[in-house]
Design a protein around this motif. Structure first.
Motif, mmCIF file in Angstrom:
data_model
loop_
_atom_site.group_PDB
_atom_site.id
_atom_site.type_symbol
_atom_site.label_atom_id
_atom_site.label_comp_id
_atom_site.label_asym_id
_atom_site.label_seq_id
_atom_site.Cartn_x
_atom_site.Cartn_y
_atom_site.Cartn_z
ATOM 1 N N ARG A 87 7.794 3.044 -4.204
ATOM 2 C CA ARG A 87 8.855 2.893 -3.213
ATOM 3 C C ARG A 87 8.881 4.027 -2.188
ATOM 4 O O ARG A 87 9.490 3.907 -1.126
ATOM 5 C CB ARG A 87 10.217 2.808 -3.899
ATOM 6 C CG ARG A 87 10.566 4.028 -4.758
ATOM 7 C CD ARG A 87 11.931 3.901 -5.411
ATOM 8 N NE ARG A 87 12.214 4.981 -6.335
ATOM 9 C CZ ARG A 87 12.055 4.910 -7.657
ATOM 10 N NH1 ARG A 87 11.582 3.807 -8.199
ATOM 11 N NH2 ARG A 87 12.349 5.939 -8.428
ATOM 12 N N CYS A 88 8.217 5.153 -2.519
ATOM 13 C CA CYS A 88 8.249 6.299 -1.620
ATOM 14 C C CYS A 88 7.010 6.397 -0.745
ATOM 15 O O CYS A 88 6.845 7.374 -0.023
ATOM 16 C CB CYS A 88 8.426 7.586 -2.418
ATOM 17 S SG CYS A 88 9.773 8.604 -1.788
ATOM 18 N N LEU A 89 6.150 5.392 -0.779
ATOM 19 C CA LEU A 89 5.001 5.377 0.114
ATOM 20 C C LEU A 89 5.446 5.048 1.538
ATOM 21 O O LEU A 89 6.475 4.398 1.732
ATOM 22 C CB LEU A 89 3.992 4.317 -0.361
ATOM 23 C CG LEU A 89 3.296 4.596 -1.689
ATOM 24 C CD1 LEU A 89 2.596 3.333 -2.195
ATOM 25 C CD2 LEU A 89 2.308 5.735 -1.552
ATOM 26 N N PRO A 90 4.693 5.483 2.541
ATOM 27 C CA PRO A 90 5.041 5.103 3.917
ATOM 28 C C PRO A 90 5.122 3.590 4.059
ATOM 29 O O PRO A 90 4.260 2.856 3.570
ATOM 30 C CB PRO A 90 3.881 5.679 4.741
ATOM 31 C CG PRO A 90 3.381 6.829 3.931
ATOM 32 C CD PRO A 90 3.527 6.406 2.501
ATOM 33 N N ASP A 91 6.136 3.121 4.730
ATOM 34 C CA ASP A 91 6.363 1.682 4.834
ATOM 35 C C ASP A 91 5.216 0.957 5.526
ATOM 36 O O ASP A 91 4.932 -0.205 5.222
ATOM 37 C CB ASP A 91 7.653 1.414 5.618
ATOM 38 C CG ASP A 91 8.892 1.825 4.847
ATOM 39 O OD1 ASP A 91 8.764 2.232 3.679
ATOM 40 O OD2 ASP A 91 9.997 1.734 5.424
ATOM 41 N N GLU B 13 9.846 -2.856 -10.905
ATOM 42 C CA GLU B 13 11.024 -2.816 -10.027
ATOM 43 C C GLU B 13 10.619 -2.579 -8.574
ATOM 44 O O GLU B 13 11.208 -3.148 -7.656
ATOM 45 C CB GLU B 13 11.973 -1.709 -10.490
ATOM 46 C CG GLU B 13 12.664 -2.002 -11.815
ATOM 47 C CD GLU B 13 13.420 -0.802 -12.361
ATOM 48 O OE1 GLU B 13 13.396 0.273 -11.682
ATOM 49 O OE2 GLU B 13 14.013 -0.910 -13.442
ATOM 50 N N ASP B 14 9.608 -1.744 -8.374
ATOM 51 C CA ASP B 14 9.169 -1.423 -7.009
ATOM 52 C C ASP B 14 8.419 -2.572 -6.343
ATOM 53 O O ASP B 14 8.289 -2.605 -5.114
ATOM 54 C CB ASP B 14 8.271 -0.179 -7.019
ATOM 55 C CG ASP B 14 9.054 1.106 -7.219
ATOM 56 O OD1 ASP B 14 10.293 1.057 -7.175
ATOM 57 O OD2 ASP B 14 8.413 2.151 -7.430
ATOM 58 N N MET B 15 7.911 -3.515 -7.133
ATOM 59 C CA MET B 15 7.141 -4.612 -6.559
ATOM 60 C C MET B 15 7.960 -5.450 -5.582
ATOM 61 O O MET B 15 7.434 -5.934 -4.574
ATOM 62 C CB MET B 15 6.572 -5.499 -7.669
ATOM 63 C CG MET B 15 5.388 -4.898 -8.404
ATOM 64 S SD MET B 15 3.938 -4.636 -7.343
ATOM 65 C CE MET B 15 3.526 -6.310 -6.904
ATOM 66 N N LYS C 216 0.357 -4.631 0.143
ATOM 67 C CA LYS C 216 -0.389 -5.238 -0.951
ATOM 68 C C LYS C 216 -0.634 -4.195 -2.049
ATOM 69 O O LYS C 216 -0.996 -3.059 -1.760
ATOM 70 C CB LYS C 216 -1.711 -5.816 -0.456
ATOM 71 C CG LYS C 216 -1.527 -7.058 0.432
ATOM 72 C CD LYS C 216 -2.828 -7.697 0.776
ATOM 73 C CE LYS C 216 -2.640 -8.965 1.606
ATOM 74 N NZ LYS C 216 -1.955 -10.046 0.859
ATOM 75 N N VAL C 217 -0.446 -4.608 -3.288
ATOM 76 C CA VAL C 217 -0.588 -3.724 -4.448
ATOM 77 C C VAL C 217 -1.751 -4.221 -5.301
ATOM 78 O O VAL C 217 -1.745 -5.367 -5.765
ATOM 79 C CB VAL C 217 0.709 -3.691 -5.281
ATOM 80 C CG1 VAL C 217 0.545 -2.758 -6.484
ATOM 81 C CG2 VAL C 217 1.891 -3.267 -4.414
ATOM 82 N N LEU C 218 -2.754 -3.351 -5.502
ATOM 83 C CA LEU C 218 -3.954 -3.728 -6.230
ATOM 84 C C LEU C 218 -4.049 -3.006 -7.574
ATOM 85 O O LEU C 218 -3.505 -1.919 -7.751
ATOM 86 C CB LEU C 218 -5.206 -3.388 -5.409
ATOM 87 C CG LEU C 218 -5.258 -3.875 -3.962
ATOM 88 C CD1 LEU C 218 -6.617 -3.552 -3.351
ATOM 89 C CD2 LEU C 218 -4.959 -5.360 -3.854
ATOM 90 N N ASN D 270 2.208 -9.635 -13.154
ATOM 91 C CA ASN D 270 3.015 -8.687 -12.384
ATOM 92 C C ASN D 270 3.077 -9.000 -10.895
ATOM 93 O O ASN D 270 3.648 -8.230 -10.128
ATOM 94 C CB ASN D 270 2.477 -7.269 -12.590
ATOM 95 C CG ASN D 270 2.643 -6.795 -14.024
ATOM 96 O OD1 ASN D 270 3.732 -6.840 -14.588
ATOM 97 N ND2 ASN D 270 1.550 -6.359 -14.640
ATOM 98 N N GLY D 271 2.493 -10.120 -10.494
ATOM 99 C CA GLY D 271 2.553 -10.522 -9.093
ATOM 100 C C GLY D 271 1.830 -9.570 -8.163
ATOM 101 O O GLY D 271 2.254 -9.376 -7.015
#
Length: 298
Positions: free
Chosen positions: A78-82, A101-103, A112-114, A146-147
């Protein structure tokens, strides 16, 4: 011009003095942006998603998620640059409830989360092909459960069978909209497998000068046949990089400029961004500056 902001949610406890001798604690509740003004947040995240779907230079980062002991907000997605496009989780085997929760926030922002598989570091563990297959099946299941948005991987250049198996497994499992990213020298991939990856984060993070970077790019686009728009130049957040005049620059900043000059290429891959995330010069701001260098009109 859209200004992208980043939010770091934290609950702080402050100390106050009573007659300069006694301490008392005061709870501070932080309202998240979507709680402060849901309509404005929805407008903002819609603009973020539109930007990420437009043609632009990609910025990709590694994050060591869910460390054994979290030290601060730097350990959370959640604290990564948007405006970061892609984050790959280097501790994805230990995907936690906090990651889950952060997803929701990552989806809202269009980030995108890998799931990263670091085969290069674990080759001995998966020397047996059956053990590797079982592990890759677990990874595919975890991505679905986990989507998550796909996979990234490294490999041992000598482990050709294992590399081919990783590409085959992930390329087959990848659904529409998901990504497959390879980190390393594309010559480590079989020629037939190179078109199956969406991006190659080129192994430039340990190079010391831009001449070496240029040669690595030429090898990737020439000998390996990787399309320039699929190449990401990798840089360590705290590393230096020398230009043609031997002037030293921060690698992330200089590599951002070379993404444009040596291509244009696909974008930038930033590694170890959580290291000293909040120091005086702020790695967070370094990443934001790199994004703005690559996409000044966005």
């Amino acid at each position: 011009m859209i200004r992208f902001l980043a939010f770091c949610a934290a609950v702080a406890t402050f100390a106050a003095c009573n007659d300069w001798t006694e301490m008392e604690t005061v709870d501070s509740k932080v309202e998240k942006p979507w709680e402060q003004d849901p309509a404005l947040w929805a407008e903002y995240t819609a603009a973020l998603r539109a930007y990420k779907q437009s043609e632009h230079f990609i910025v990709y980062a590694r994050l060591h998620n869910s460390p054994e002991k979290a030290s601060s907000e730097q350990d959370f997605m959640r604290c990564l640059p948007d405006s970061l496009d892609i984050v790959t989780l280097t501790n994805a085997d230990n995907f936690s409830k906090f990651d889950a929760e952060d997803m929701d926030v990552m989806r809202e922002k269009g980030t995108k989360v890998l799931y990263q598989v670091d085969y290069a570091a674990r080759a001995e563990e998966f020397a047996d092909m059956q053990a590797l297959d079982a592990y890759l099946d677990r990874v595919v299941a975890a991505v679905a459960a986990n989507g998550m948005d796909g996979y990234s991987f490294t490999t041992d250049p000598l482990a050709t069978d294992a590399t081919a198996r990783i590409v085959e497994k992930f390329a087959a499992a990848k659904s529409e909209g998901q990504l497959l990213v390879f980190e390393g020298n594309p010559l480590s991939l079989a020629a037939a497998d190179r078109p199956r990856v969406d991006f190659v984060a080129l192994d430039t993070e340990k190079l010391e000068n831009v001449q070496e970077v240029r040669l690595r790019v030429m090898n990737a686009t020439g000998y390996a046949g990787i399309a320039p728009e699929k190449l990401l130049l990798a840089a360590e957040i705290s590393a230096p990089l020398l230009d043609e005049d031997r002037t030293e620059f921060a690698a992330v900043e200089e590599m951002s400029r070379r993404v444009i000059e040596f291509g244009p290429l696909g974008g930038l891959a930033a590694y170890n961004i959580a290291e000293d995330y909040y120091h005086a010069e702020m790695n967070y701001q370094t990443i934001r500056k790199a994004i703005q260098t690559l996409n000044p009109a966005k």
